[in-house]
Enzyme design. Structure first.
Site, PDB file in Angstrom:
ATOM      1  N   SER A   1      -2.576  -3.646  -0.005  1.00  0.00           N
ATOM      2  CA  SER A   1      -1.758  -3.563  -1.216  1.00  0.00           C
ATOM      3  C   SER A   1      -0.641  -2.544  -1.038  1.00  0.00           C
ATOM      4  O   SER A   1       0.509  -2.776  -1.434  1.00  0.00           O
ATOM      5  CB  SER A   1      -2.629  -3.182  -2.416  1.00  0.00           C
TER       6      SER A   1
ATOM      7  N   PHE B   1      10.942  -4.568  -2.818  1.00  0.00           N
ATOM      8  CA  PHE B   1       9.660  -5.035  -2.306  1.00  0.00           C
ATOM      9  C   PHE B   1       9.606  -6.556  -2.224  1.00  0.00           C
ATOM     10  O   PHE B   1       8.684  -7.095  -1.668  1.00  0.00           O
ATOM     11  CB  PHE B   1       8.513  -4.533  -3.159  1.00  0.00           C
TER      12      PHE B   1
ATOM     13  N   TRP C   1       1.924  -3.977   1.368  1.00  0.00           N
ATOM     14  CA  TRP C   1       2.702  -5.044   0.714  1.00  0.00           C
ATOM     15  C   TRP C   1       3.963  -4.464   0.080  1.00  0.00           C
ATOM     16  O   TRP C   1       5.008  -5.118   0.051  1.00  0.00           O
ATOM     17  CB  TRP C   1       1.850  -5.730  -0.343  1.00  0.00           C
ATOM     18  N   HIS C   2       3.866  -3.226  -0.412  1.00  0.00           N
ATOM     19  CA  HIS C   2       4.989  -2.644  -1.134  1.00  0.00           C
ATOM     20  C   HIS C   2       6.159  -2.271  -0.233  1.00  0.00           C
ATOM     21  O   HIS C   2       7.295  -2.203  -0.711  1.00  0.00           O
ATOM     22  CB  HIS C   2       4.522  -1.406  -1.909  1.00  0.00           C
ATOM     23  N   GLY C   3       5.910  -2.024   1.032  1.00  0.00           N
ATOM     24  CA  GLY C   3       7.044  -1.678   1.869  1.00  0.00           C
ATOM     25  C   GLY C   3       6.650  -1.269   3.266  1.00  0.00           C
ATOM     26  O   GLY C   3       5.494  -0.928   3.540  1.00  0.00           O
TER      27      GLY C   3
END
Length: 478
Positions: free
Chosen positions: A322, A478, A325-327
């Site tokens: 998770s 993102f 996933w953001h960056g």
């Protein structure tokens, strides 16, 4: 195209008018209009990436059609892996190529082997993390036989590119949103008014709260090495409300806009800063992403069915993925790992589902312990946000080290009493609306029209008064 722009203020009424007055009762025409409007909305940012979203749409539509006519398990597995590889391949290239290249070179340098390399100047397509997961939900659900594959290509295009939630969510499931494109939509005045009310609240959160916080947060984080601990606390506090107002504000505008066109999107935020532990926070924050990972990664890995080692493994995988996933930055991975550590005591003591109700919901009593847990959870979240916002891991640790310095007792620089008052007003409204789908859904409906409209006008005036300091939506990166 930004929700908080003049372009969108012109775009939305035109599409709305065509949708309900020109193409009324013409389902295919309405869906085609949504596709055209969505591609215009997305192409307004950079038309070159329209080919990418179109290619992803064609691939997953085709995979669905092939799965419909294939019963052999080996070929079905091959088909779903084609979808996964293509979608995650695009996501990996555009979002993570340079990250992996830089870390590969760094690893060899650490071992004493110098490697020369040059990264690519890659532009990250806006929303690729969101629509990639949305199309994957379709092929995975078809593969699992939880959803019948569609034959309507236009309807599927509209599902993938639906402009209200295209670039920053909510990440819709095909099982929820796709069937809505097959059903005749009837204009409902009450639903449209409710949508406008949610749009108003979303704009307030974005422009009045998030953007005003950003104006102080950015210089504080950019110059954190030269500021007092008290000012760094102020910056971290403001960022907590910047990211919440920014992202949940986008979701509110997206959900409200969808309601104008007769669609129901899933709730993406449920007043997360009123959580009493980290487990409750993650049930209330970015719900569409956390439930996506739960259903398509956590449960397939075994979920909570195995022993303690499996539970710990799966929990850390979910939080780390998770974060990633953001960056493409180690800060996001550390942020995810830190939240996993926060979650760990709850998991080990089997208290991760002790707070599934709303604090003080239905008139229930709020204890001192509830208040202390709420404040403690917010403080833990605030510390984790420092890693989310920092330029790199070293910057985050320097920032935290500065907070716990004796200068924490110095006067706060760049303090804004007006902004603190606005945040206080925001929290009060959220508190009284915490049992609703969004904060002002029911607030004021039982009072006279004059008072209710006065409240809406005040919100609108505050929005207009603060529009000279607009910022891009954080989650566009993102």
């Amino acid at each position: 195209m930004l929700f908080n722009s003049l372009d969108f203020a012109v775009f939305l009424p035109i599409v709305f008018g065509l949708y309900w007055f020109v193409f009324k009762n013409k389902l295919k025409a309405q869906n085609l209009l949504i596709v055209a409007a969505s591609y215009l909305f997305y192409g307004w940012w950079d038309y070159r990436f329209l080919a990418l979203i179109l290619f992803s749409t064609i691939v997953d539509y085709s995979i669905g059609r092939f799965l419909a006519n294939e019963e052999r398990s080996v070929r079905r597995t091959l088909l779903i892996w084609i979808s996964i590889v293509v979608n995650l391949g695009f996501l990996g290239f555009f979002k993570y190529y340079n990250f992996f290249l830089d870390n590969f070179v760094m690893a060899f340098s650490f071992l004493g082997q110098e490697i020369s390399s040059s990264g690519l100047n890659i532009i990250l397509p806006v929303g690729i993390s969101f629509y990639t997961f949305q199309t994957l939900s379709y092929t995975i659900d078809v593969y699992k036989r939880n959803l019948e594959p569609t034959e309507d290509f236009i309807g599927f295009m509209a599902f993938v590119s639906f402009f209200p939630q295209l670039v920053a969510g909510p990440i819709e499931r095909a099982t929820n949103l796709l069937p809505q494109f097959y059903e005749r939509r009837v204009f409902e005045y009450s639903k449209a008014v409710d949508g406008l009310r949610q749009i108003l609240w979303g704009l307030f959160k974005k422009i009045v709260i998030a953007d005003q916080c950003a104006a102080l947060v950015n210089p504080i984080f950019d110059n954190s090495d030269n500021l007092s601990g008290s000012t760094l606390i102020w910056g971290a506090f403001l960022f907590a409300f910047q990211i919440y107002g920014d992202f949940s504000g986008y979701s509110d505008i997206a959900i409200g806009t969808s309601r104008l066109f007769g669609f129901n999107l899933m709730k993406n935020f449920s007043f997360p800063y009123f959580s009493r532990d980290i487990a409750e926070f993650w049930r209330r924050w970015h719900i569409s992403l956390s439930t996506w990972f739960r259903d398509y990664l956590y449960i397939p890995l075994g979920g909570s069915r195995g022993g303690l080692k499996m539970k710990l493994r799966n929990t850390f995988i979910i939080f780390l993925v998770s974060g990633f996933w953001h960056g493409a930055n180690w800060t996001f991975i550390v942020w995810g790992g830190l939240n996993a550590l926060y979650f760990l005591p709850l998991l080990l003591t089997k208290r991760n589902r002790q707070n599934i109700d709303i604090i003080g919901g239905s008139g229930s009593r709020i204890s001192v312990r509830d208040v202390l847990n709420l404040l403690g959870t917010f403080l833990l979240t605030l510390l984790a946000w420092v890693f989310f916002r920092a330029e790199n891991v070293h910057h985050a640790f320097r920032y935290l080290n500065g907070i716990f310095d004796r200068t924490v007792f110095n006067p706060v620089q760049d303090f804004s009493g007006v902004l603190l008052l606005l945040i206080g007003l925001f929290l009060v409204i959220e508190w009284f609306g915490r049992e609703s789908e969004f904060a002002i859904e029911h607030i004021g409906l039982k009072v006279s029209g004059v008072l209710r409209w006065s409240f809406y006008i005040v919100l609108a005036l505050l929005i207009v008064a603060h529009m000279d300091n607009q910022q891009d939506f954080i989650y566009f990166q993102f």
